[in-house]
Design an enzyme around this catalytic site. Structure first.
Site, short mmCIF file in Angstrom:
data_model
loop_
_atom_site.label_atom_id
_atom_site.label_comp_id
_atom_site.label_asym_id
_atom_site.label_seq_id
_atom_site.Cartn_x
_atom_site.Cartn_y
_atom_site.Cartn_z
N LYS A 116 0.83 -1.22 0.00
CA LYS A 116 0.00 0.00 0.00
C LYS A 116 0.86 1.26 0.00
O LYS A 116 0.56 2.23 -0.69
CB LYS A 116 -0.90 0.01 1.22
N GLU A 199 -4.66 8.32 5.93
CA GLU A 199 -4.92 9.22 4.81
C GLU A 199 -6.20 9.98 5.07
O GLU A 199 -7.00 9.59 5.93
CB GLU A 199 -5.00 8.45 3.49
N ARG A 291 -3.87 -9.01 -9.20
CA ARG A 291 -4.46 -10.34 -9.39
C ARG A 291 -5.83 -10.19 -10.02
O ARG A 291 -6.28 -9.08 -10.26
CB ARG A 291 -4.62 -11.04 -8.05
#
Lengths: 491, 166, 535
Positions: A116, A199, A291
């Site tokens: 991340k 965030e 993925r």
């Protein structure tokens, strides 16, 4: 094309991959833990190899055993599905080292984009908009100090994690430190990596993601976006494509940002770039999933493609199967995730035996699942057991179609969210596309089951009773003339 | 009043009673009569019927604790016990595990304080040249073990006691 | 078959006065039966409740399949027996459906005198077991009895048809492969212990159920041993140690649920497959029976009016319609079952007797059960009829009845006097069931005839001994005889003594007969075998 494939996964995604692989003529190899010995993916595959581990989950996470299994039957490629080892760069590397093609990106790309923090930094560098954030790397107090600068509310999450594990929203400075500590603990527990980051939390945001496909040579195409805003506890529940009420311009810029980022990462194979869309149409990079996604079928239906086939072809030829202009969005697709859980009980996972499973007509709805009648649903795996997907000309028709298909879907013996999904789809705010990631919480009251009228209760109880064999015997097998005389007494 | 079928739905109690079978099956739900007609078993778990003339289809199954039902796009889980289970008093006292025949203790797999689950083999005995597993009747904790390996015991001897449940 | 054309005028004053009279009788019956079934001293109700027991009739209702009938026998047995009786003879017997199986149910009524056995209790239970034997019906025993009523032991214990006969009958049933289930709710003491012991299956309720040859008081008296009822013969002892009982039950409800599940396991009896047609309600209103039956035993009525109100569609195929017309014979259907019916329209003459005997043979030839509707004052008397051999014609009728293999049913519609009772299949002739209407009277002759006869005998006796014949003496004999006869001639006296299987309200006749016929078909037919008909 490859001649054989091992699917390092279970459940619906294993079945999904096997189906396409078989249609392309590949010999399919499944792996399974004892607990899954009767599972559909084992029956579906041409060959099945048992994995040994203390817990079922540990078996599917045991990269060494899985690679050994793949070598023992000399497969040419390996599909990791989603979850388990799918975003594990070391695993991808080990698979390649064993001279088996890994159906997914290069291990270094996984390492970069699967993290991340690293991926955010990379996105920022590439000029993709990123929400203001702070990463915690060691010192908690400096993290807290930096985080305050973002302003509130703040979203805290695990640096290494995906899904909703370890996430929390901080509304004020007072609770910041406490919640940051909790998040670190959870991050450590779930991902063995206590790093967290914070965030700016955007209120009523939408979750929009873009499906991309790259050839690892810098060529990337996108297959448009998916709207995944209907979430509970940061887990997607209903996804649709295209995202409703998105201007063409905005759609193009989001897709372009996704393609741009993937190109710069030299992305190979299928991936998904996730964005947060604010109510005033600002979008921010969220993360990239390296993925195949759970919700890939809605893209398949809207773009008339088979993404697993595309994955296999790209991996084999190192060439993209389509040009960007060949990809067209047509109609509207909706997916519902079918989970064995109790929506009325805080979505607690439910366990038991699937005593009855009846699925809608496949012409009306696609049901991707890894379950069958008689299967035991244990707490060992994720509660999602299948997906129902419908496609129609437009959003209204698709909603109608999938609502009807849900009504047709029967899963008895274990609690499921089928009724809950039906209530979401019938909700007027959903119909108006007034959706955002807080939709389920905001509409909680309206999403509760409607109380039954007296007559409806009676119908339910009559059905419950008449299903009992002894009740039917009493109702229909009383000999004559006793049945005709009825409850008579010689008074 | 004949045996009635008892249910709980939305925290309300209901009794379902067959009132008459002829000329039309009439069933009382908390005293209100409903005419049931044309009950058809479409497949093992799938039925249709007419209630007061209206066609209803439903899916039905049962496990040890409940009836699972789906009709009109709604799923119901109705706790249900058959008449015999429903009329039994509280669970049998299963605190003391006794030998049902004389024999010899071959092995003991637990000790005081062991946490056991229903079905766990607690002790293996030998009687008349046969080895027999003595299993835990319920989940619980072993209070004490009254037997020793290689010791003989008589019929009805207390072998193990479990800690009493609340 | 054509419909009987009723000639009843429902507007006539006769019809209306009959209606009021007979409806009144039916209401009295209803009231008396209701009291016999439900009226209990509060202390008895409280005692059962204190033991956590259900009322015996609650047990019965829980045992029966929902939405099904129960044909109760002899509710008023013992009602005219004074101290020797008890309400309903402190037991409940009848036929009902349990788990889809027709069964005889025999339950001790512990809400009356502790369910103790009185002489008529024994008679009623023996009769219920006879019904089970004759019709091959499985039996469910609901046991809860204080045991034999000792002060009357000489009237209930020693003789052939007394207490021992219950166990003889149970064993006979067992020998015949007819199943028996005992649910032990209360005590089964002394002989009562054999009820569960002789049953194929038995369930006993923990805490309240007990089975022993001698209860704790008798044990203490005999050996000095002090023991509780539960230790002596309770649930744990009998289900774990002695093996006298098979299934333990925590509650009475559980015992019943287990019992129902046991019966559910049983192979269904293959019934005798006689002709059965589609069922039709009678064309005429059954309620009109009240207006047809006269107010006086001496008044006559047309038995075909009765037939018209109990058979399917009121349809009747009459045999020999213009011969021996005091004996109405013919075929009809009841609840679809083909039956032969014999009914009296007056005294039996030679031709009526011969017609009846022939018709009975026809029914046997045709495998058709026979229903006798009795309203008979007897065979015709007098020189002419003796000369015509009325005795040998009556004998032929009796031979035909006794030689029958088809099930016979007798309904006492009104009078049943003298040899007429024999010729119309009275109790002694083993009809499978005998039911009476409340207006019914029975005796060796009518009360007035008997009183006249006895007064006349007295007069001749006095004259022979040269004593003065005073009218007052003769009147006294007349009055006393009449009173005694009338008391013992009533349907209530008859049913109290178990001369029938119960008084039924005329409007309940069809249901009662339907169940009776259905029950009778559990036994396969034998072969007709007749004695020597004296021609």
């Amino acid at each position: 094309m490859f001649k054989s494939i091992l699917i390092a996964n279970r459940g619906e995604i294993a079945c999904r991959v096997i189906r396409t692989a078989k249609s392309l003529g590949l010999r399919t190899v499944a792996v399974f833990h004892h607990a899954d010995r009767k599972a559909p993916h084992v029956n579906l595959a041409d060959v099945s190899i048992q994995l040994f581990a203390e817990t079922p989950t540990a078996a599917y996470l045991d990269s060494e055993q899985i690679i050994k299994a793949a070598q023992s039957v000399s497969v040419e490629c390996l599909h990791p599905g989603y979850g388990f080892l799918s975003e594990n760069a070391d695993f991808a590397k080990a698979v390649e080292a064993a001279r088996i093609a890994f159906i997914g990106p290069q291990s270094e790309v996984i390492k970069l984009m699967g993290d991340k923090i690293l991926s955010r930094e990379f996105a920022e560098k590439c000029g993709v908009p990123v929400a203001p954030s702070v990463t915690q790397d060691g010192d908690l107090s400096s993290f807290v100090k930096e985080a305050r600068k973002i302003g509130f509310p703040i979203l805290i999450k695990a640096a290494a994690g995906g899904g909703g594990k370890g996430m929390s929203i901080v509304h004020d400075a007072d609770s910041l430190e406490r919640l940051a500590k909790t998040a670190m603990g959870e991050a450590e527990r779930y991902f063995a990596d206590s790093r967290i980051y914070a965030e700016l939390y955007i209120e009523n945001p939408r979750h929009i993601e873009v499906q991309v496909l790259g050839d690892g040579e810098g060529n990337v195409i996108h297959l448009y976006e998916r709207e995944c805003s209907i979430q509970r506890r940061f887990q997607k529940v209903i996804e649709e494509s295209p995202a409703p009420s998105l201007s063409g311009e905005l759609r193009d810029s989001i897709c372009a940002a996704a393609v741009d980022l993937s190109k710069k990462a030299n992305y190979l194979n299928a991936g998904t770039v996730e964005f947060i869309l604010s109510p005033n149409d600002d979008f921010y990079f969220l993360e990239m999933n390296t993925r195949l996604q759970v919700e890939h079928p809605i893209t398949e239906l809207v773009c008339s493609v088979d993404l697993v086939e595309a994955q296999l072809r790209t991996a084999y030829t190192r060439k993209l199967p389509w040009l960007q202009k060949e990809i067209k969005q047509s109609g509207h697709a909706i997916e519902c995730r079918i989970c064995c859980e109790e929506p009325e009980n805080d979505f607690r996972p439910a366990t038991g035996i699937i005593k009855v499973l009846a699925t809608p007509n496949p012409d009306d709805a696609r049901f991707d699942s890894g379950i069958e009648q008689g299967q035991i649903i244990s707490a060992a795996f994720d509660s999602m057991v299948g997906k129902l997907i419908c496609h129609a000309e437009n959003r209204n028709l698709a909603t109608k179609k999938i609502t009807e298909a849900l009504d047709e879907l029967v899963l008895l013996g274990v609690s499921s969210n089928i009724d809950y999904l039906g209530r979401i789809l019938r909700n007027s705010n959903f119909a108006k596309a007034h959706i955002h990631t807080g939709f389920l919480t905001d509409n909680e009251g309206e999403l509760r089951p409607v109380e039954l009228a007296e007559d409806e209760v009676a119908c339910v109880l009559l059905a419950a009773s008449l299903g009992l064999k002894d009740f039917r015997t009493l109702s229909f097998d009383t000999p004559e003339p006793y049945a005709s005389i009825g409850e008579w007494r010689n008074l | 009043m004949s045996e009635s079928y008892k249910f709980n739905l939305d925290e309300k109690k209901y009794e379902v009673v067959i009132s008459k079978c002829h000329p039309e099956l009439t069933i009382l739900v908390n005293g209100t009569a409903f005419a049931v007609d044309d009950l058809t078993q479409i497949s093992e778990n799938h039925f249709s019927m007419r209630i007061n003339g209206q066609l209803k289809k439903f899916w039905w199954t049962q496990d040890e604790e409940a009836i699972h039902l789906r009709s009109d796009g709604r799923t119901y889980i109705l706790p249900y016990l058959d008449h015999i289970s429903a009329t039994q008093k509280v669970a049998k006292n299963e605190d003391i595990i006794k030998a049902n025949m004389p024999g010899l203790v071959v092995s003991i797999n637990c000790r005081a304080g062991s946490k056991v689950s229903a079905g766990d083999v607690l002790i293996v005995i030998e009687s008349m040249k046969m080895q027999i597993n003595i299993t835990a009747p319920r989940d619980g904790e072993v209070e004490s073990v009254h037997a020793e390996t290689n010791s003989a015991f008589q019929k009805n001897a207390e072998l193990i006691s479990l800690k009493a449940q609340e | 078959m054509s419909r009987i054309k009723s000639k009843i005028q429902t507007e006539s004053t006769e019809f209306q006065s009959n209606y009021i009279h007979n409806k009144g009788l039916a209401d009295e019956l209803r009231q008396e039966q209701h009291d016999a079934r439900y009226k209990r001293p509060q202390k008895d109700v409280d005692r059962l409740a204190a033991h956590g027991k259900m009322m015996p009739r609650e047990r019965l209702e829980k045992l029966l399949d929902p939405g099904t009938p129960f044909l109760e026998f002899s509710t008023l047995a013992g009602s005219r027996a004074g101290d020797a009786g008890s309400s309903g003879a402190s037991c409940i017997t009848g036929i009902g459906v349990v788990s889809g199986q027709e069964v005889v149910i025999i339950g001790n009524d512990s809400s009356i005198k502790g369910g103790a056995w009185y002489p008529l209790t024994v008679k009623k239970i023996v009769r219920a077991l006879d019904i089970a034997i004759e019709n091959r019906l499985p039996v469910v025993h609901l046991c809860d009895s204080a045991g034999g009523f000792l002060p009357l032991q000489s009237e209930l214990f020693p003789d052939r048809y007394m207490a021992g006969r219950m166990f003889r009958n149970q064993s006979t049933l067992s020998k015949m492969n007819v199943k028996q289930l005992a649910l032990v709710f209360g005590h089964c003491t002394a002989g009562g212990a054999y009820v569960p012991a002789l049953s194929d299956y038995s369930v006993i309720v923990k805490g309240t159920g007990a089975v022993f040859l001698a209860g704790p008081p008798l044990v203490k008296a005999a050996t000095g041993e002090i023991v509780t009822a539960d230790d002596l013969g309770g649930c744990d002892l009998h289900t774990q140690v002695s093996g006298v009982c098979d299934y333990p039950a925590d509650t009475e409800e559980e015992a019943i649920a287990i019992g129902r599940e046991i019966v559910e396991q049983w192979e269904k009896t293959t019934k005798w497959n006689i002709r059965k047609d589609a069922v039709e309600e009678p064309y005429y209103d059954v309620d009109e029976l009240y207006g047809i039956l006269p107010t006086d035993i001496k008044k006559s009525f047309d038995i075909k009016e009765v037939i018209a109100r109990i058979v399917d569609g009121s349809k009747f195929h009459e045999y020999q319609p213009v011969y021996g017309t005091t004996m109405v014979c013919g075929f009809a259907n009841i609840w679809g079952y083909k039956v032969g019916i014999l009914g009296n329209n007056g005294v039996i003459f030679n031709d009526s007797a011969l017609k009846a005997a022939h018709f009975i043979e026809l029914c046997n030839q045709n495998n058709t059960p026979i229903l006798f509707l009795q309203n008979v004052t007897g065979f015709m008397v007098g020189k002419e009829y003796e000369a015509k051999g009325i005795s040998k014609d009556g004998a032929k009728l009796i031979q035909a009845i006794v030689g029958s293999h088809v099930p016979k049913f007798t309904l006492m519609c009104h009078g049943s006097f003298g040899a007429g009772n024999y010729g119309m299949c009275g109790r002694a002739y083993d009809p499978r069931f005998v039911f009476s209407w409340p207006n019914h009277q029975i005796g060796i002759m009518g009360g007035e005839q008997a009183a006249k006869t006895l007064a006349d005998v007295k007069k001749r006796q006095l004259e022979r001994t040269g004593k003065k014949v005073e009218q007052k003496t003769l009147d006294k004999v007349y009055e006393e005889t009449l009173e005694a006869f009338q008391g013992q001639m009533s349907a209530y006296y008859a049913t109290s003594e178990l001369w029938d299987d119960g008084i039924i309200n005329p409007i309940d006749t069809r249901n009662s007969l339907g169940i009776a016929i259905s029950a009778s078909l559990n036994a396969q037919p034998g072969e007709p075998g007749y004695g020597i008909f004296r021609f």
